[in-house]
Write a protein that holds these residues in place. Structure first.
Motif, short mmCIF file in Angstrom:
data_model
loop_
_atom_site.label_atom_id
_atom_site.label_comp_id
_atom_site.label_asym_id
_atom_site.label_seq_id
_atom_site.Cartn_x
_atom_site.Cartn_y
_atom_site.Cartn_z
N GLU A 72 -0.89 -6.78 -8.96
CA GLU A 72 -1.36 -5.41 -8.85
C GLU A 72 -2.84 -5.48 -8.48
OE1 GLU A 72 -1.34 -1.40 -11.52
OE2 GLU A 72 -0.51 -3.20 -12.43
N PRO A 73 -3.33 -4.56 -7.64
CA PRO A 73 -4.71 -4.67 -7.16
C PRO A 73 -5.75 -4.76 -8.28
CG PRO A 73 -3.54 -3.03 -5.88
CD PRO A 73 -2.61 -3.45 -6.96
N ARG A 74 -5.46 -4.16 -9.42
CA ARG A 74 -6.48 -4.13 -10.47
C ARG A 74 -6.57 -5.43 -11.27
NH1 ARG A 74 -4.40 -0.77 -15.61
NH2 ARG A 74 -2.20 -1.28 -15.54
N ARG B 174 0.69 -6.44 -4.26
CA ARG B 174 0.29 -7.19 -3.06
C ARG B 174 0.53 -8.67 -3.29
NH1 ARG B 174 -3.22 -4.08 0.50
NH2 ARG B 174 -3.69 -6.06 1.48
N ARG C 59 -5.40 2.06 -12.61
CA ARG C 59 -4.71 1.68 -11.38
C ARG C 59 -5.37 2.30 -10.15
NH1 ARG C 59 -0.26 1.64 -14.82
NH2 ARG C 59 0.55 -0.48 -14.78
N PHE C 60 -5.35 1.53 -9.10
CA PHE C 60 -5.82 2.05 -7.81
C PHE C 60 -5.06 1.35 -6.71
CE2 PHE C 60 -8.74 -1.26 -9.39
CZ PHE C 60 -8.58 -2.24 -8.43
N ARG C 61 -5.02 2.01 -5.57
CA ARG C 61 -4.51 1.32 -4.37
C ARG C 61 -5.66 0.52 -3.78
NH1 ARG C 61 -3.24 4.35 -0.07
NH2 ARG C 61 -4.36 6.14 -0.85
N TYR C 62 -5.32 -0.51 -3.03
CA TYR C 62 -6.33 -1.41 -2.49
C TYR C 62 -6.03 -1.67 -1.03
CZ TYR C 62 -8.54 -5.98 -1.56
OH TYR C 62 -9.25 -7.03 -1.02
N VAL D 58 1.50 2.47 -6.69
CA VAL D 58 0.54 1.38 -6.45
C VAL D 58 1.30 0.14 -6.00
CG1 VAL D 58 -1.18 -0.13 -7.45
CG2 VAL D 58 -1.12 2.26 -8.11
#
Lengths: 176, 291
Positions: free
Chosen positions: A35-37, A19, B5-8, A16
């Motif tokens: 982290e995206p979450r 970003r 968790r995940f990709r975005y 993951v």
């Protein structure tokens, strides 16, 4: 600033990617690797130290985490921090300078618009969004605009009065 | 609460978004307003590997009326825009009545109508409204677009017929043939709660005669209920006290409510009957004037 994984206290998953986001918070451009979450509310509180944004219910009901996103009231626990990349966020800390009060804050003080104060930042930002759009709201319009924000102490009466007080003050300021 | 968790990804074109969904191979979710999806992520009821955020796609934040009266709502049109819409206020009473009753004002700044249809919550207000209006969803995939009537779009609670690499880009309300009337009523314990019961009524009329009717029910079954028999009973004649009472009874019979903390099954059925009657009774005076 550095990554926020430490605040979350969980190991980084290898697949993951972090970003980098750049968000204008209370007029200042801030950069973070997230982290995206990560939720916007958590970036504001833990990442940027802006703990005026409260997280109450964590289920998108209570509105304590309300901030302005490009001028509109949103629940920051219901938006990912990555989604705010390139956008403007206003928190309660951005309403006025460190040694002054915004008329909305003055209103809450003068009209006793809070008891425990937990819902207050969200209430004030929802009120700001209303008054920016409608400087002279009726009591019904104030109640309608705040209907997404829950208060467990006041019965809302004084919160509504506070916002109406602020509307009057803002109007007299812009008139003079 | 943290989502798993995940990709975005936040693509800038719809083709890129579809390509990403294809790569996701069924483990990807589209993120639009996020007012249902983000809570589900936080509760870990949803745990996609990839989130495809469509908020940066250009040209999807519209709602408009075509010259023939067809109403189109883009995938990024927020509830708040529909609440303030003069198009809906002047042309589409059922939608105009529903828009201010969706969730709460803060949620309405983010949530979308198309997202609400995709989410397919049996408590979703827009699904009932669009069902009553006979609307459809436009799905775009790698091979182009297809229209899916909303009655077929939702297959059950939280389930729709979109292929994993399709995006719902638009909701369409077909052009009415006569004058339109109708409304939406919802009982909620407090602002932002899900409906104890809700009813959408959409009519097309020629003078005093009902030429098309749709009635759909929120929150009184495993998914949105199309009370087609109740609606059909209104078609071909004027609205009278008798025809209204009959349709309201049929709508109450079509409801499949369960007793829960929001009320007993009987109570919810009673609300459905009352709401259908109330909406139709309010329609009456203007049609009598027209006749």
């Amino acid at each position: 600033m550095s990554s926020l994984f430490e605040e979350i206290r969980e190991p980084v998953a290898g697949d993951v990617p972090v970003r980098r986001v750049s968000i204008t918070v209370n007029g200042v451009r801030r950069t973070a690797d997230v982290e995206p979450r990560l939720l916007l509310a958590h970036l504001l509180r833990q990442g940027l130290g802006l703990t005026g944004t409260h997280t109450g219910c964590d289920t998108s009901n209570c509105g304590a985490c309300t901030v302005l996103f490009d001028g509109k009231a949103i629940k920051s626990c219901t938006m990912l921090a990555v989604q705010a990349d390139g956008h403007e966020v206003t928190t309660v800390e951005g309403l006025a300078g460190p040694s002054e009060l915004h008329p909305i804050q003055e209103g809450f003080k003068d009209e006793h618009g809070l008891q425990c104060g937990f819902c207050t930042p969200g209430m004030m930002l929802a009120a700001k969004a209303l008054l920016d759009e409608n400087p002279n709201p009726t009591e019904d319009e104030v109640r309608w605009a705040l209907s997404g924000n829950l208060c467990r102490c006041t019965g809302y009466q004084n919160i509504v009065k506070s916002v109406l007080w602020a509307a009057k003050k803002l109007q007299s300021q812009s008139a003079s | 609460m943290y989502p798993s968790r995940f990709r975005y990804e936040a693509p800038r074109s719809i083709d890129d978004a579809i390509a990403l969904l294809r790569q996701g191979a069924g483990e990807a979710k589209v993120l639009a307003g996020g007012q249902s999806l983000v809570p589900l992520l936080k509760l870990r009821f949803a745990a996609p590997e990839l989130l495809v955020d469509i908020n940066n796609l250009p040209g999807l934040d519209y709602h408009r009326a075509d010259p023939d009266g067809t109403i189109r709502i883009g995938a990024l049109c927020r509830h708040a825009e529909l609440e303030r819409s003069t198009i809906l206020a002047t042309r589409q009473p059922t939608m105009a009545a529903a828009a201010p009753l969706i969730a709460d004002p803060v949620v309405r700044n983010r949530g979308t109508l198309v997202g609400s249809l995709c989410h397919a919550d049996p408590q979703g207000d827009w699904a009932s409204v669009v069902t009553a209006l006979g609307g459809h969803v436009v799905a775009q995939g790698a091979n182009g677009r297809r229209n899916i009537p909303v009655a077929q779009f939702v297959t059950g609670p939280f389930q729709n017929v979109l292929a994993y690499d399709e995006i719902a880009v638009e909701a369409v309300i077909p052009a009415p043939k006569g004058t339109v009337a109708g409304g939406y009523l919802k009982l909620e314990r407090r602002v932002g709660d899900f409906a104890t019961a809700g009813t959408a009524v959409a009519l097309e009329m020629s003078g005093a005669v009902v030429t098309r009717a749709g009635i759909a029910l929120t929150g009184v079954g495993g998914s949105t209920i199309d009370a087609a028999e109740a609606a059909q009973a209104l078609v071909g004649g004027p609205l009278t006290a008798d025809s209204i009472a009959h349709a309201a009874d049929l709508a109450a019979q079509a409801a499949q409510p369960r007793s829960d903390h929001r009320g007993s099954a009987d109570y919810k059925r009673h609300i459905v009957r009352t709401f259908v009657e109330r909406i139709l009774t309010r329609v009456q005076p203007s049609t009598e004037r027209a006749a």
